[in-house]
Design a protein around this motif. Structure first.
Motif, mmCIF file in Angstrom:
data_model
loop_
_atom_site.group_PDB
_atom_site.id
_atom_site.type_symbol
_atom_site.label_atom_id
_atom_site.label_comp_id
_atom_site.label_asym_id
_atom_site.label_seq_id
_atom_site.Cartn_x
_atom_site.Cartn_y
_atom_site.Cartn_z
ATOM 1 N N GLN A 4 13.017 -12.787 -2.862
ATOM 2 C CA GLN A 4 13.578 -11.509 -2.426
ATOM 3 C C GLN A 4 12.701 -10.375 -2.943
ATOM 4 O OE1 GLN A 4 17.541 -10.770 -3.680
ATOM 5 N NE2 GLN A 4 17.709 -8.843 -2.603
ATOM 6 N N ILE A 5 12.405 -9.414 -2.084
ATOM 7 C CA ILE A 5 11.636 -8.246 -2.488
ATOM 8 C C ILE A 5 12.469 -7.466 -3.503
ATOM 9 C CG2 ILE A 5 10.618 -6.078 -1.682
ATOM 10 C CD1 ILE A 5 10.099 -7.455 0.985
ATOM 11 N N PRO A 6 11.887 -7.078 -4.642
ATOM 12 C CA PRO A 6 12.687 -6.469 -5.711
ATOM 13 C C PRO A 6 13.169 -5.054 -5.437
ATOM 14 C CG PRO A 6 10.382 -6.450 -6.288
ATOM 15 C CD PRO A 6 10.494 -7.232 -5.009
ATOM 16 N N PHE A 7 12.773 -4.437 -4.322
ATOM 17 C CA PHE A 7 13.163 -3.064 -4.072
ATOM 18 C C PHE A 7 14.317 -2.937 -3.097
ATOM 19 C CE2 PHE A 7 8.557 -3.066 -4.910
ATOM 20 C CZ PHE A 7 8.639 -2.581 -6.197
ATOM 21 N N LEU A 28 7.925 2.610 0.986
ATOM 22 C CA LEU A 28 6.491 2.520 0.707
ATOM 23 C C LEU A 28 6.221 1.430 -0.321
ATOM 24 C CD1 LEU A 28 3.590 3.574 0.973
ATOM 25 C CD2 LEU A 28 4.154 5.240 -0.811
ATOM 26 N N PHE A 29 7.034 1.363 -1.363
ATOM 27 C CA PHE A 29 6.867 0.316 -2.374
ATOM 28 C C PHE A 29 7.010 -1.065 -1.750
ATOM 29 C CE2 PHE A 29 7.544 2.239 -6.838
ATOM 30 C CZ PHE A 29 6.726 3.301 -6.532
ATOM 31 N N MET A 30 7.990 -1.234 -0.864
ATOM 32 C CA MET A 30 8.186 -2.539 -0.221
ATOM 33 C C MET A 30 6.972 -2.908 0.630
ATOM 34 S SD MET A 30 12.308 -2.599 0.665
ATOM 35 C CE MET A 30 12.027 -2.129 2.305
ATOM 36 N N GLU A 31 6.417 -1.930 1.336
ATOM 37 C CA GLU A 31 5.246 -2.190 2.165
ATOM 38 C C GLU A 31 4.039 -2.574 1.310
ATOM 39 O OE1 GLU A 31 2.354 0.251 5.213
ATOM 40 O OE2 GLU A 31 4.424 0.921 4.989
ATOM 41 N N LEU A 32 3.813 -1.832 0.230
ATOM 42 C CA LEU A 32 2.702 -2.161 -0.673
ATOM 43 C C LEU A 32 2.902 -3.529 -1.321
ATOM 44 C CD1 LEU A 32 2.151 1.306 -2.368
ATOM 45 C CD2 LEU A 32 0.624 0.154 -0.759
ATOM 46 N N PHE A 39 -2.256 -10.364 0.455
ATOM 47 C CA PHE A 39 -3.652 -10.344 -0.011
ATOM 48 C C PHE A 39 -3.862 -11.371 -1.116
ATOM 49 C CE2 PHE A 39 -7.237 -8.481 -2.387
ATOM 50 C CZ PHE A 39 -8.163 -8.380 -1.358
ATOM 51 N N ARG A 40 -2.864 -11.483 -2.013
ATOM 52 C CA ARG A 40 -2.965 -12.458 -3.110
ATOM 53 C C ARG A 40 -2.995 -13.884 -2.561
ATOM 54 N NH1 ARG A 40 -0.484 -15.700 -6.806
ATOM 55 N NH2 ARG A 40 -0.857 -15.248 -9.006
ATOM 56 N N ALA A 41 -2.173 -14.138 -1.537
ATOM 57 C CA ALA A 41 -2.126 -15.480 -0.957
ATOM 58 C C ALA A 41 -3.470 -15.869 -0.341
ATOM 59 C CB ALA A 41 -1.028 -15.551 0.094
ATOM 60 N N LYS A 42 -4.183 -14.904 0.224
ATOM 61 C CA LYS A 42 -5.480 -15.186 0.836
ATOM 62 C C LYS A 42 -6.577 -15.432 -0.190
ATOM 63 C CE LYS A 42 -4.594 -12.320 4.873
ATOM 64 N NZ LYS A 42 -4.936 -11.070 5.563
ATOM 65 N N LEU A 60 4.164 -1.638 -9.592
ATOM 66 C CA LEU A 60 5.115 -1.271 -8.530
ATOM 67 C C LEU A 60 6.551 -1.556 -8.961
ATOM 68 C CD1 LEU A 60 3.338 -2.451 -5.263
ATOM 69 C CD2 LEU A 60 3.933 -0.113 -5.896
ATOM 70 N N GLU A 61 6.763 -2.667 -9.647
ATOM 71 C CA GLU A 61 8.110 -2.989 -10.135
ATOM 72 C C GLU A 61 8.595 -1.923 -11.108
ATOM 73 O OE1 GLU A 61 7.728 -6.848 -11.846
ATOM 74 O OE2 GLU A 61 7.673 -7.848 -9.904
#
Length: 92
Positions: A4-7, A28-32, A39-42, A60-61
């Protein structure tokens, strides 16, 4: 169980919704957050990038937590702030 996205925050009472600028900041935080995750997965094999991305996600958290606290403080009503009973029971 999916991550789950923390925001995300539930809307229980519309009068307690955060101000519009805070909602935009959360979006914006959720999008970033999502872009950093993809990007990390790639680039999982690059330890430097992975560490940098993890650091940015933690930032961000923290920013989301501070915005959430600011939102709560803005929405606090006087009846919630003033308490007649002590927060902790007095020790005997």
């Amino acid at each position: 169980m999916p991550y789950q996205i923390p925001f995300e925050f539930p809307h229980l009472d519309p009068s307690d919704d955060p101000a519009e600028e805070l909602v935009e900041a959360f979006e914006l935080f959720m999008e970033l957050w999502a872009k950093l995750g993809s990007f990390r997965a790639k680039h999982q094999s690059d330890r430097v990038l992975t560490a940098l991305i993890d650091h940015q996600r933690r930032q961000l958290e923290i920013g989301g937590l501070l915005l959430s606290l600011e939102s709560d403080l803005r929405n606090d009503k006087p009846d919630r702030v003033s308490r007649k009973e002590p927060l902790h029971a007095p020790s005997k």
